[in-house]
Write an enzyme that holds these catalytic residues in place. Structure first.
Site, PDB file in Angstrom:
ATOM      1  N   ARG A  32       0.818  -1.230   0.000  1.00 39.98           N
ATOM      2  CA  ARG A  32       0.000   0.000   0.000  1.00 39.98           C
ATOM      3  C   ARG A  32       0.845   1.271   0.000  1.00 39.98           C
ATOM      4  NH1 ARG A  32      -3.093  -3.127   3.474  1.00 39.98           N
ATOM      5  NH2 ARG A  32      -4.876  -3.983   2.358  1.00 39.98           N
TER       6      ARG A  32
ATOM      7  N   LYS B  53       2.982  11.494 -11.286  1.00 42.02           N
ATOM      8  CA  LYS B  53       2.092  10.639 -12.077  1.00 42.02           C
ATOM      9  C   LYS B  53       2.837   9.358 -12.381  1.00 42.02           C
ATOM     10  CE  LYS B  53      -0.868  13.589 -14.862  1.00 42.02           C
ATOM     11  NZ  LYS B  53      -1.248  13.839 -16.252  1.00 42.02           N
TER      12      LYS B  53
ATOM     13  N   GLU C 113      10.010  18.063 -25.334  1.00 42.54           N
ATOM     14  CA  GLU C 113       9.345  18.491 -24.084  1.00 42.54           C
ATOM     15  C   GLU C 113       9.960  19.804 -23.595  1.00 42.54           C
ATOM     16  OE1 GLU C 113       6.692  16.951 -22.995  1.00 42.54           O
ATOM     17  OE2 GLU C 113       6.867  14.820 -23.497  1.00 42.54           O
TER      18      GLU C 113
ATOM     19  N   LYS D 282       7.617  22.911 -14.363  1.00 42.25           N
ATOM     20  CA  LYS D 282       6.763  21.762 -14.047  1.00 42.25           C
ATOM     21  C   LYS D 282       6.386  21.786 -12.577  1.00 42.25           C
ATOM     22  CE  LYS D 282       5.323  17.205 -14.685  1.00 42.25           C
ATOM     23  NZ  LYS D 282       5.361  15.970 -15.432  1.00 42.25           N
TER      24      LYS D 282
ATOM     25  N   GLU E 176      -4.311  17.340 -11.611  1.00 43.68           N
ATOM     26  CA  GLU E 176      -4.854  17.685 -12.919  1.00 43.68           C
ATOM     27  C   GLU E 176      -6.369  17.893 -12.917  1.00 43.68           C
ATOM     28  OE1 GLU E 176      -2.953  15.799 -16.197  1.00 43.68           O
ATOM     29  OE2 GLU E 176      -4.384  16.616 -17.632  1.00 43.68           O
TER      30      GLU E 176
ATOM     31  N   ARG F 195      -2.937  21.865 -14.843  1.00 43.82           N
ATOM     32  CA  ARG F 195      -1.895  20.896 -15.226  1.00 43.82           C
ATOM     33  C   ARG F 195      -2.059  20.433 -16.672  1.00 43.82           C
ATOM     34  NH1 ARG F 195       0.747  16.079 -11.435  1.00 43.82           N
ATOM     35  NH2 ARG F 195       2.127  15.302 -13.042  1.00 43.82           N
TER      36      ARG F 195
ATOM     37  N   ASN G 154      -0.002  19.332 -21.498  1.00 41.94           N
ATOM     38  CA  ASN G 154      -0.362  18.462 -22.621  1.00 41.94           C
ATOM     39  C   ASN G 154      -0.402  19.194 -23.953  1.00 41.94           C
ATOM     40  OD1 ASN G 154      -0.625  15.993 -21.270  1.00 41.94           O
ATOM     41  ND2 ASN G 154      -2.572  16.679 -20.417  1.00 41.94           N
TER      42      ASN G 154
ATOM     43  N   HIS H 241      -0.101  17.284 -27.150  1.00 45.12           N
ATOM     44  CA  HIS H 241      -0.191  15.867 -26.802  1.00 45.12           C
ATOM     45  C   HIS H 241      -1.461  15.185 -27.309  1.00 45.12           C
ATOM     46  CE1 HIS H 241       3.365  16.559 -24.511  1.00 45.12           C
ATOM     47  NE2 HIS H 241       3.340  15.381 -23.915  1.00 45.12           N
TER      48      HIS H 241
ATOM     49  N   HIS I 146      -0.452  11.969 -28.963  1.00 43.43           N
ATOM     50  CA  HIS I 146      -0.860  10.657 -28.448  1.00 43.43           C
ATOM     51  C   HIS I 146      -1.619   9.870 -29.504  1.00 43.43           C
ATOM     52  CE1 HIS I 146      -0.667  11.910 -23.930  1.00 43.43           C
ATOM     53  NE2 HIS I 146       0.455  11.359 -24.330  1.00 43.43           N
TER      54      HIS I 146
ATOM     55  N   HIS J 118       7.802   9.152 -28.384  1.00 44.12           N
ATOM     56  CA  HIS J 118       6.842  10.103 -27.830  1.00 44.12           C
ATOM     57  C   HIS J 118       7.215  11.555 -28.195  1.00 44.12           C
ATOM     58  CE1 HIS J 118       4.070  11.964 -25.037  1.00 44.12           C
ATOM     59  NE2 HIS J 118       5.076  12.620 -24.491  1.00 44.12           N
TER      60      HIS J 118
HETATM   61  N1  LIG Z   1       4.703  10.429 -15.551  1.00 45.88           N
HETATM   62  C1  LIG Z   1       4.718  11.466 -16.332  1.00 45.88           C
HETATM   63  O1  LIG Z   1       4.355  12.570 -15.933  1.00 45.88           O
HETATM   64  C2  LIG Z   1       5.206  11.280 -17.731  1.00 45.88           C
HETATM   65  C3  LIG Z   1       5.461  12.413 -18.522  1.00 45.88           C
HETATM   66  C4  LIG Z   1       5.974  12.221 -19.793  1.00 45.88           C
HETATM   67  C5  LIG Z   1       6.233  10.934 -20.268  1.00 45.88           C
HETATM   68  N2  LIG Z   1       5.963   9.859 -19.471  1.00 45.88           N
HETATM   69  C6  LIG Z   1       6.253   8.495 -19.928  1.00 45.88           C
HETATM   70  O2  LIG Z   1       7.636   8.383 -20.177  1.00 45.88           O
HETATM   71  C7  LIG Z   1       7.860   7.302 -21.079  1.00 45.88           C
HETATM   72  C8  LIG Z   1       8.930   7.679 -22.068  1.00 45.88           C
HETATM   73  O3  LIG Z   1      10.119   7.910 -21.376  1.00 45.88           O
HETATM   74  P1  LIG Z   1      11.539   7.925 -22.105  1.00 45.88           P
HETATM   75  O4  LIG Z   1      11.434   8.691 -23.353  1.00 45.88           O
HETATM   76  O5  LIG Z   1      12.529   8.328 -21.090  1.00 45.88           O
HETATM   77  O6  LIG Z   1      11.704   6.399 -22.573  1.00 45.88           O
HETATM   78  P2  LIG Z   1      12.486   5.125 -21.958  1.00 45.88           P
HETATM   79  O7  LIG Z   1      12.366   5.067 -20.500  1.00 45.88           O
HETATM   80  O8  LIG Z   1      12.001   3.955 -22.725  1.00 45.88           O
HETATM   81  O9  LIG Z   1      14.004   5.401 -22.350  1.00 45.88           O
HETATM   82  C9  LIG Z   1      14.357   5.458 -23.702  1.00 45.88           C
HETATM   83  C10 LIG Z   1      15.498   4.495 -24.069  1.00 45.88           C
HETATM   84  O10 LIG Z   1      16.741   5.036 -23.606  1.00 45.88           O
HETATM   85  C11 LIG Z   1      17.448   4.077 -22.842  1.00 45.88           C
HETATM   86  N3  LIG Z   1      18.207   4.860 -21.863  1.00 45.88           N
HETATM   87  C12 LIG Z   1      17.722   5.524 -20.801  1.00 45.88           C
HETATM   88  N4  LIG Z   1      18.671   6.256 -20.228  1.00 45.88           N
HETATM   89  C13 LIG Z   1      19.806   6.037 -20.922  1.00 45.88           C
HETATM   90  C14 LIG Z   1      21.128   6.539 -20.829  1.00 45.88           C
HETATM   91  N5  LIG Z   1      21.456   7.468 -19.930  1.00 45.88           N
HETATM   92  N6  LIG Z   1      22.059   6.083 -21.703  1.00 45.88           N
HETATM   93  C15 LIG Z   1      21.710   5.183 -22.664  1.00 45.88           C
HETATM   94  N7  LIG Z   1      20.474   4.699 -22.823  1.00 45.88           N
HETATM   95  C16 LIG Z   1      19.521   5.123 -21.964  1.00 45.88           C
HETATM   96  C17 LIG Z   1      16.412   3.167 -22.293  1.00 45.88           C
HETATM   97  O11 LIG Z   1      16.927   1.907 -22.004  1.00 45.88           O
HETATM   98  C18 LIG Z   1      15.400   3.128 -23.437  1.00 45.88           C
HETATM   99  O12 LIG Z   1      15.799   2.186 -24.390  1.00 45.88           O
HETATM  100  C19 LIG Z   1       6.507   7.009 -21.697  1.00 45.88           C
HETATM  101  O13 LIG Z   1       6.032   5.781 -21.205  1.00 45.88           O
HETATM  102  C20 LIG Z   1       5.619   8.136 -21.233  1.00 45.88           C
HETATM  103  O14 LIG Z   1       4.271   7.743 -21.062  1.00 45.88           O
HETATM  104  C21 LIG Z   1       5.466  10.023 -18.227  1.00 45.88           C
HETATM  105 ZN   LIG Z   2       5.012  14.297 -23.156  1.00 46.99          ZN
END
Ligand SMILES: NC(=O)c1ccc[n+]([C@@H]2O[C@H](COP(=O)([O-])OP(=O)(O)OC[C@H]3O[C@@H](n4cnc5c(N)ncnc54)[C@H](O)[C@@H]3O)[C@@H](O)[C@H]2O)c1
Ligand SMILES: [Zn+2]
Length: 360
Positions: free
Chosen positions: A121, A143, A185, A227, A237, A241, A245, A248, A252, A265
């Site tokens: 939990r 989030k 971003e 942020k 949100e 917030r 987006n 987005h 999306h 993304h």
């Molecule tokens: N929670 C939120 O508020 C929020 C906001 C925006 C995006 N997201 C989420 O984030 C995700 C995308 O995140 P992302 O773009 O970081 O993708 P990811 O976590 O898949 O990382 C991208 C790639 O880079 C590699 N990698 C990471 N760090 C590295 C480094 N320092 N050196 C070499 N390789 C590295 C990873 O292994 C992966 O293959 C999505 O699922 C999206 O929904 C969440």
């Molecule tokens: Zn985004």
């Protein structure tokens, strides 16, 4: 080191931004008064690059850390992976005072954060983002969640981290395409909140593309400040917030119709933001010169700004937008810009205008 505070009463926390911070992870966790046991969750790539450094830093400060490795990529952000993590936490006998370290990009942060929000939990967790996208966006704000076959991020929670540690050195190994996706971003923050940041990006983009730490530190810190300020005003949100987006809704939908394969993304939202800027010109009178500046900056960052869709694909895209969980009562509402640095949310856009804008 720069520190940005996320002020949320008892759930307040710091974002630390600097170079070489990973080595100081243990000391930073010790100051939070957490239990001795912890689990580091990282995907295979990141575990290979930084797993042992994170483990060493925690051990040096007296923590008993175990590394849990998950597969790479968006498909790993699933309930299946969550369950695999739960089983390993149970085997390790993590307790209520134990904590989780999310080491990696947004996929790992969202998944490990969701594991932390739900196991026993709720356990405390620390974000150590290693992609640009995670450092400026996903690691801040609480989030967390995973995807279902029916759609992205459909299961989740709000669970704030106790600390976010952005080590800019980790970005050195990030593939160029991923790095550029993170810049989408970064540019977004300029458009939604800060014309000065947008101008700085126009000026400093070459330095940023070279990943110069000084330039990166200033930009990452500014994005985190924006942020943090948005999250402070609207943690769950209910309104404001939504400005995060910008671009987005279309982005999306584009990710969904290409089955999360074609675009990263950041690439999808680069296209989405340019389309949203064009809609803004029509609906809110965003000057044409600003639309051109926005498009140009994404181009210079090496990001796509347009898609060519045939009629069936266009229909699919519009249908996907209506499925977005941000839609209320069937109407697609947009975040639109009045000028660079000032956006408004909740603008309905007529379907015909939308269809006309997407292919230009
Ligand atoms: N929670 C939120 O508020 C929020 C906001 C925006 C995006 N997201 C989420 O984030 C995700 C995308 O995140 P992302 O773009 O970081 O993708 P990811 O976590 O898949 O990382 C991208 C790639 O880079 C590699 N990698 C990471 N760090 C590295 C480094 N320092 N050196 C070499 N390789 C590295 C990873 O292994 C992966 O293959 C999505 O699922 C999206 O929904 C969440
Ligand atoms: Zn985004």
């Amino acid at each position: 080191m720069r520190i940005v505070r996320v002020p949320l009463g008892q759930r307040s926390y710091d974002i630390q931004i600097g170079t070489g911070l990973l080595a100081r992870l243990g000391g930073a966790c010790a100051r939070l008064g957490l239990g001795r046991r912890c689990a580091i969750i990282a995907d295979r790539n990141v575990a290979r690059h930084f797993g042992s450094a994170a483990h060493k830093a925690l051990a040096k400060a007296g923590f008993a850390a175990e590394l849990i490795t998950i597969p790479t990529g968006e498909t790993a952000k699933s309930l299946h992976t969550v369950e695999a993590c739960y089983n390993q936490l149970a085997a390790q006998r993590l307790e209520r005072k134990s904590f989780i370290v999310a080491l990696g990009g947004g996929v790992t942060g969202d998944l490990a954060g969701f594991v932390a929000a739900t196991y026993l939990r709720g356990l405390p967790f620390v974000q150590v983002p290693t992609t640009l996208l995670a450092q400026v966006d996903s690691s801040v704000g609480g989030k967390v969640g995973v995807n279902l076959a029916a759609g992205k991020n459909l299961v989740g929670a709000f669970h704030q981290p106790r600390l976010v540690l952005c080590d800019l050195h980790t970005l050195a190994s990030l593939p160029l395409r991923e790095y550029r996706a993170g810049l989408a971003e970064v540019i977004k923050y300029g458009i939604i909140c800060d014309a000065g940041l947008f101008r700085l990006l126009e000026r400093d983009l070459p330095r940023l593309l070279r990943r110069e730490p000084r330039s990166l530190a200033a930009v990452v810190a500014r994005c985190c400040e924006i942020k943090a300020d948005v999250v402070r005003q609207d943690e769950t949100e209910s309104g404001l917030r939504a400005i995060l987006n910008f671009g987005h809704t279309i982005g999306h939908a584009l990710e969904a119709i290409s089955r999360y394969g074609k675009y990263l993304h950041g690439e999808a939202i680069a296209i989405g933001q340019v389309a949203a800027a064009k809609l803004s010109a029509q609906v809110l009178g965003l000057p044409g010169a600003d639309v051109a500046r926005i498009e140009r900056l994404f181009e210079r960052a090496g990001l796509p700004t347009r898609v060519t869709l045939n009629a069936p694909q266009r229909r699919q895209l519009l249908a996907a937008m209506r499925l977005d969980k941000k839609v209320s009562q069937g109407e697609v509402k947009f975040v639109l810009a009045r000028r660079i640095g000032a956006v408004e949310f909740g603008h309905p856009v007529p379907a015909a205008l939308l269809a006309g804008t997407i292919n230009h």
